[in-house]
Motif scaffolding. Sequence first.
Motif, PDB file in Angstrom:
ATOM      1  N   UNK A 170       0.825  -1.215   0.000  1.00  0.00           N
ATOM      2  CA  UNK A 170       0.000   0.000   0.000  1.00  0.00           C
ATOM      3  C   UNK A 170       0.857   1.261   0.000  1.00  0.00           C
ATOM      4  N   UNK A 171       2.045   1.198   0.618  1.00  0.00           N
ATOM      5  CA  UNK A 171       2.918   2.367   0.682  1.00  0.00           C
ATOM      6  C   UNK A 171       3.447   2.756  -0.683  1.00  0.00           C
ATOM      7  N   UNK A 172       3.400   1.821  -1.646  1.00  0.00           N
ATOM      8  CA  UNK A 172       3.844   2.162  -2.999  1.00  0.00           C
ATOM      9  C   UNK A 172       2.932   3.198  -3.647  1.00  0.00           C
ATOM     10  N   UNK A 173       1.703   3.324  -3.136  1.00  0.00           N
ATOM     11  CA  UNK A 173       0.779   4.357  -3.608  1.00  0.00           C
ATOM     12  C   UNK A 173       1.077   5.633  -2.825  1.00  0.00           C
ATOM     13  N   UNK A 174       1.720   6.572  -3.463  1.00  0.00           N
ATOM     14  CA  UNK A 174       2.171   7.775  -2.761  1.00  0.00           C
ATOM     15  C   UNK A 174       1.030   8.659  -2.284  1.00  0.00           C
ATOM     16  N   UNK A 175      -0.185   8.429  -2.796  1.00  0.00           N
ATOM     17  CA  UNK A 175      -1.321   9.228  -2.344  1.00  0.00           C
ATOM     18  C   UNK A 175      -1.992   8.632  -1.114  1.00  0.00           C
ATOM     19  N   UNK A 176      -1.596   7.421  -0.731  1.00  0.00           N
ATOM     20  CA  UNK A 176      -2.253   6.744   0.393  1.00  0.00           C
ATOM     21  C   UNK A 176      -1.733   7.255   1.729  1.00  0.00           C
ATOM     22  N   UNK A 177      -2.661   7.480   2.640  1.00  0.00           N
ATOM     23  CA  UNK A 177      -2.282   7.893   3.996  1.00  0.00           C
ATOM     24  C   UNK A 177      -2.056   6.704   4.914  1.00  0.00           C
ATOM     25  N   UNK A 178      -2.483   5.505   4.502  1.00  0.00           N
ATOM     26  CA  UNK A 178      -2.281   4.349   5.357  1.00  0.00           C
ATOM     27  C   UNK A 178      -3.342   3.292   5.135  1.00  0.00           C
ATOM     28  N   UNK A 179      -3.442   2.383   6.110  1.00  0.00           N
ATOM     29  CA  UNK A 179      -4.287   1.197   6.007  1.00  0.00           C
ATOM     30  C   UNK A 179      -5.264   1.161   7.177  1.00  0.00           C
ATOM     31  N   UNK A 180      -6.526   0.789   6.893  1.00  0.00           N
ATOM     32  CA  UNK A 180      -7.558   0.677   7.926  1.00  0.00           C
ATOM     33  C   UNK A 180      -8.082  -0.757   7.951  1.00  0.00           C
ATOM     34  N   UNK A 181      -8.251  -1.284   9.169  1.00  0.00           N
ATOM     35  CA  UNK A 181      -8.907  -2.568   9.368  1.00  0.00           C
ATOM     36  C   UNK A 181      -9.745  -2.488  10.635  1.00  0.00           C
ATOM     37  N   UNK A 182     -10.550  -3.504  10.886  1.00  0.00           N
ATOM     38  CA  UNK A 182     -11.402  -3.489  12.073  1.00  0.00           C
ATOM     39  C   UNK A 182     -11.559  -4.893  12.620  1.00  0.00           C
ATOM     40  N   UNK A 183     -11.863  -4.982  13.905  1.00  0.00           N
ATOM     41  CA  UNK A 183     -12.094  -6.268  14.546  1.00  0.00           C
ATOM     42  C   UNK A 183     -12.986  -6.097  15.762  1.00  0.00           C
ATOM     43  N   UNK A 184     -13.826  -7.081  15.991  1.00  0.00           N
ATOM     44  CA  UNK A 184     -14.622  -7.141  17.211  1.00  0.00           C
ATOM     45  C   UNK A 184     -14.120  -8.201  18.160  1.00  0.00           C
ATOM     46  N   UNK A 185     -12.959  -8.769  17.851  1.00  0.00           N
ATOM     47  CA  UNK A 185     -12.373  -9.833  18.658  1.00  0.00           C
ATOM     48  C   UNK A 185     -11.315  -9.238  19.582  1.00  0.00           C
ATOM     49  N   UNK A 186     -11.578  -9.239  20.875  1.00  0.00           N
ATOM     50  CA  UNK A 186     -10.659  -8.654  21.846  1.00  0.00           C
ATOM     51  C   UNK A 186      -9.282  -9.322  21.800  1.00  0.00           C
ATOM     52  N   UNK A 187      -9.245 -10.565  21.344  1.00  0.00           N
ATOM     53  CA  UNK A 187      -7.984 -11.307  21.308  1.00  0.00           C
ATOM     54  C   UNK A 187      -6.961 -10.657  20.385  1.00  0.00           C
ATOM     55  N   UNK A 188      -7.426  -9.895  19.374  1.00  0.00           N
ATOM     56  CA  UNK A 188      -6.514  -9.349  18.375  1.00  0.00           C
ATOM     57  C   UNK A 188      -6.083  -7.905  18.651  1.00  0.00           C
ATOM     58  N   UNK A 189      -6.645  -7.271  19.665  1.00  0.00           N
ATOM     59  CA  UNK A 189      -6.381  -5.843  19.857  1.00  0.00           C
ATOM     60  C   UNK A 189      -4.904  -5.558  20.100  1.00  0.00           C
ATOM     61  N   UNK A 190      -4.298  -6.270  21.042  1.00  0.00           N
ATOM     62  CA  UNK A 190      -2.881  -6.032  21.330  1.00  0.00           C
ATOM     63  C   UNK A 190      -2.004  -6.395  20.143  1.00  0.00           C
TER      64      UNK A 190
END
Length: 216
Positions: A160-180
């Motif tokens: 994704x960083x190869x796209x110079x217009x991108x500010x970054x990456x977004x993802x989501x989760x409702x699983x507390x196990x993955x937060x850390x």
Amino acid sequence: MPQSTPAPAEVRLLDGGYSREARSLLYHAYRHEPTYAYLFEAERPGFEQRVRALVRERVRQHFLQDLPALGLLVDDRLIGIALISPPVRRLGVTESWAWRLRMMLSAGVRCTRRYLEYRAALLACLPGDAVHILPLLGIHPQFQGRHYGEQLLAAVHDWCAADESSRGVVLDTGNEHYLDFYRRQGYLEIGEVAVGPIREHVFFHPAPQRIALAPA
């Protein structure tokens, strides 16, 4: 006994030829997720079929629209995948009326509506338009706990960083196990979405800072 060294994984940009493997992997990755248990009514008969329908239709439409997907392969077996929605294309899958119709016929009207409402709430949390979104990603359960997740996300960030217009990456989760885990990978929590009783956490990984070179 000491753990064996994980087999090396190859990062590969996938095409529709991997659709069947991608569907199987993502079904196993998501069928126990609390968010999907609510969205597709785990308490009602047919839950697994409804999750399969969502994964099948998202993967099919993703490849049909020629959207990018990065995979991890060990000995030519797909063990990890990330579907990527670039900034200019992220609405394409769920905005397709053909996709919505197939979802309503296979997963039901109520579950389809729940899923669309959840995705709309997620989009409202985005830090602007110039971000990549990961609508589905996962490591096959047989290969979890071996640092393949870190390798997959690092590959996604680099791609994704190869796209110079991108500010970054977004993802989501409702699983507390993955937060850390996501926080250790450099993700910042930027919002929460109520998905029934589930608190869906929205994370953002900023793109690497680019240093402007002074003219010679």
